[in-house]
Write a protein that holds these residues in place. Structure first.
Motif, mmCIF file in Angstrom:
data_model
loop_
_atom_site.group_PDB
_atom_site.id
_atom_site.type_symbol
_atom_site.label_atom_id
_atom_site.label_comp_id
_atom_site.label_asym_id
_atom_site.label_seq_id
_atom_site.Cartn_x
_atom_site.Cartn_y
_atom_site.Cartn_z
ATOM 1 N N ARG A 150 -7.316 6.035 -2.467
ATOM 2 C CA ARG A 150 -7.382 4.664 -1.978
ATOM 3 C C ARG A 150 -7.767 4.581 -0.501
ATOM 4 N N GLY A 160 -13.502 3.652 -2.719
ATOM 5 C CA GLY A 160 -12.107 3.529 -2.317
ATOM 6 C C GLY A 160 -11.139 3.714 -3.456
ATOM 7 N N SER A 209 0.810 -1.224 0.000
ATOM 8 C CA SER A 209 0.000 0.000 0.000
ATOM 9 C C SER A 209 0.840 1.270 0.000
ATOM 10 N N PRO A 238 -10.445 3.480 2.112
ATOM 11 C CA PRO A 238 -11.602 2.580 2.127
ATOM 12 C C PRO A 238 -12.906 3.344 2.318
ATOM 13 N N GLU A 282 -14.029 4.141 5.803
ATOM 14 C CA GLU A 282 -13.259 5.215 6.431
ATOM 15 C C GLU A 282 -13.713 6.584 5.917
#
Length: 729
Positions: free
Chosen positions: A704, A474, A136, A706, A709
């Motif tokens: 990116r 996302g 990531s 989520p 979130e």
């Protein structure tokens, strides 16, 4: 070398090979789960910290580096997924670029930049591809925040040549003090179909000076390459770069051809020849998309012990393949969206590889609702010759399957990566009396903003737009659809529909594409925001809609509407709110499609949930009832083009608060219009002016993050909305 273990590989297999053994190594005998350990000096890739390390390698080590990179990409694809196919084809070219040129003084601009994984490995970021715990750390595209070797954040296509022209212009104006050496644009044949790429070529020839355009020709766009330029390109390949017409020469550009686009030595020689050139030049390299995929086991093979190895003698893992030049119409094989089984050559599935962990999971909303729309349109083709589905190069990801395209024939058109053209083209079809449906991703439609205003809306063209991946997601920062409502809902003359169920979605599609002259047809273009994750989840689990359980009453029949149309459109737009019936029930014609639907009548609080935020409205209403004894009014507006003033006026009686929920940019979006309505229609009786709270996304780019979130960040959760409501009492 294979065993009966689960992955079909013997753990004694060695990664590193050299010398004579290198020439007979079998890349696919290296398991996807094994990659070089970063920091292990026995592997070349782990020793590459910058392009200087590529330059320091012995010439005979370049092929081994390419082999290690290719193996790393294959393993990364299984574990993480991504744009693996395009990167596999660019391994040798990227190694050669960094061998010859001096990044970042020499500026390399990757078009779209989805093929920059190898570039990232060679510029200090290899660990992000070697170590699953660090996957990531990098984006799927170039990003200057990650490295000085990345020039731009790029996720859309066709702009590299224009950007390179701008870099070269400043260099030439400022001279040696600019700090810029060679300027290199790397663009693929799919990207070259984009109109802005031709604008860049036109400017490059006029501007002059050092500018190197590396044209990566792998005979494949996303779902095949479409357009008149591909015939001349094929003849250039067949002739070794000598055939005419040569479109690059036609622009006034110098031209070189490299047939061996996956031969690192040939590419190094070609790039050395044009380094420090004093005029624009196109270096046309012929590569193989997905080079290294062919022979890799399918998912099914990996579950058996009987899979036999595919032997080849390429030191870099590039296989000979016959998966090119298919005669069938779509210029790609029949893999049909199997994103976990890509392979070399003209393979649509190699555009995006899903990780192994995603195998067997249900379709995502784009594929689910895309297939649903195509299934609804296909039976109409025989009776409606003017009904045409248009996809600017991205059919598969939006559920427009290979089989559908084959059956549709001339009723389906892939325009290539040409969103502006696709919308203008659709407007032309509509003007002639046809029924065009343009389908692609929300962020890609941004590229056609002018055509939406001029050719489509100003001309009142009956164009239907299927807007995929609209709203929060996302996605990376180049593919976010959080801005689609602010764009589409504010175009004069366009209607944006935001369905909250499959039934409404199909009804909206039927209405938007109603044949010209139908009594109930819209007068102009219609944009349908394809439902997203929250809607699909609620359709699969009705408990996520605790107020209605997903069971919405059919619309009361309007006197001017045939029964079939009335029941198909679904819902109750002429809703009763505290005993007041909205007069929009009596409106005839297309107006009924813009009526809001009240799914629960209550008091004190009215919650209006737009599109993907509608399930949150029901869930919040349920929480208010359970925890505070408040029965809230729950409204599905179904569209965001206009306000249903009848419903808004009826809320004045008995409602102290009106809550708007939307999963897109709040500023300039839909909820603020409700706030503005009550502010601009203030009444003297203060008790009849409800307080409005708007919930939505901040005006920002997200990368990116989520979806859960993001919802937490923007207050789009049951707990946060409920707390804000009760705090105001």
């Amino acid at each position: 070398m294979r065993s009966a273990s689960g992955n079909g590989f013997d753990s004694s297999d060695s990664f590193a090979v050299s010398g004579a053994a290198e020439r007979t190594a079998r890349l696919h005998d290296i398991p996807p789960s094994i990659t070089p350990s970063h920091g292990d000096d026995s592997h070349l890739l782990s020793r590459i910290a910058s392009p200087a390390d590529v330059k320091a390698l012995a010439p005979n080590e370049l092929a081994e580096l390419c082999r290690e990179i290719r193996t790393t990409l294959l393993a990364y694809g299984h574990q993480h997924g991504g744009h693996i196919g395009s990167n596999l084809g660019m391994v040798e070219a990227t190694v050669a670029l960094h061998r010859v040129f001096d990044s970042p003084r020499d500026r390399i601009v990757f078009d779209v930049s989805h093929q920059s994984y190898v570039h990232k490995m060679l510029t200090g970021r290899a660990a992000a591809y070697l170590d699953p715990d660090r996957f990531s750390e990098v984006t799927g595209f170039t990003n200057p925040d990650e490295s000085k070797h990345d020039q731009f954040v790029l996720g859309h296509t066709g702009t590299s040549i224009s950007l390179a022209c701008g870099l070269a212009k400043t260099r030439d104006m400022e001279g040696p003090n600019s700090g810029i050496g060679n300027v290199i644009a790397v663009i693929g044949d799919g990207s070259l179909s984009s109109g802005v790429a031709f604008e860049g070529l036109n400017n490059a020839a006029e501007q002059g000076g050092n500018l190197i355009i590396v044209f990566n020709d792998n005979e494949m766009s996303i779902a095949g390459d479409f357009g008149g330029m591909y015939g001349p390109l094929a003849r250039l390949r067949a002739s070794g770069g000598t055939a005419q017409p040569n479109l690059f020469n036609a622009f006034g550009l110098d031209y070189r051809y490299v047939e061996a686009g996956n031969d690192v030595s040939a590419l190094v020689a070609a790039f050395e020849e044009v380094r420090d050139i004093d005029h624009p030049v196109v270096v046309h390299i012929h590569t193989l998309k997905g080079a290294g995929y062919d022979g890799e086991e399918t998912h099914a093979d990996r579950q058996t012990a009987s899979a036999s190895p595919v032997s080849f003698d390429s030191p870099t893992g590039v296989h000979p393949t016959d998966n090119v030049n298919h005669s069938e119409p779509w210029h790609s094989d029949h893999c049909n969206l199997s994103d976990h089984e890509p392979h070399e050559g003209q393979c649509e599935a190699s555009h995006w590889q899903n990780p192994d962990a995603a195998i067997g999971k249900p379709d995502d909303p784009r594929k689910h609702y895309g297939k649903m729309a195509m299934a609804a349109l296909e039976p109409r083709f025989a009776a409606e010759p003017g009904l045409v589905v248009i996809s600017p190069a991205t059919p598969g990801s939006n559920g427009i399957t290979h089989e559908f395209r084959e059956r549709a024939g001339a009723h389906y058109v892939d325009t290539g990566i040409t969103e502006s053209h696709a919308v203008a083209y659709a407007a032309g079809i509509a003007r002639a009396g046809g029924t065009p449906v343009v389908a692609t991703t929300a962020s890609f439609f941004q590229r056609a903003y002018d055509q939406f205003f001029q050719e489509m809306s100003l001309n009142r063209s009956r164009v239907t737009v299927l807007d995929f991946l609209g709203g929060l997601s996302g996605s990376d920062n180049t593919h976010s659809g959080a801005y689609d409502v602010t764009m589409f809902s504010n175009i004069p003359g366009a209607t944006m529909l935001v369905p909250t169920s499959a039934r409404d979605y199909l009804a909206d599609l039927a209405w938007a594409t109603a044949p010209a002259g139908s009594a109930d047809a819209p007068a102009g273009p219609a944009v349908i925001r394809v439902p997203g994750e929250a809607i699909l989840a609620a359709e699969r689990d009705a408990t996520l809609l605790p107020v209605t359980g997903g069971q919405i009453a059919d619309r009361p029949q309007s006197a001017s509407l045939p029964a079939s149309a009335s029941s198909a459109s679904g819902g109750i737009s002429a809703a009763t709110v505290r005993g007041t019936v909205s007069v929009t029930a009596q409106h005839a014609g297309a107006r009924h499609m813009l009526d809001w639907r009240v799914n629960q009548t209550g008091s004190q609080v009215a919650i209006i949930g737009l599109g993907n935020a509608y399930p949150l409205a029901e869930q919040t209403a349920a929480a208010l009832s359970d925890d505070y004894g408040i029965t809230a009014t729950v409204i599905d507006p179904r569209q965001c083009t206009s306000l249903d003033s009848d419903v808004l006026e009826s809320l004045r009686d008995g409602h102290q608060q009106v809550i708007t929920l939307e999963d897109g940019q709040l500023e300039g979006g839909w909820g603020e219009k409700v706030t503005a309505y009550y502010a601009n229609h203030h009444v003297s009786d203060g008790s009849r002016n409800p307080h409005v709270l708007n919930f939505g996304a901040a005006k920002e780019f997200t990368d990116r993050v989520p979806l859960g979130e993001l919802n937490e960040r923007y207050g789009l959760t049951v707990e946060q909305v409920t707390e804000a409501i009760t705090r105001c009492f």
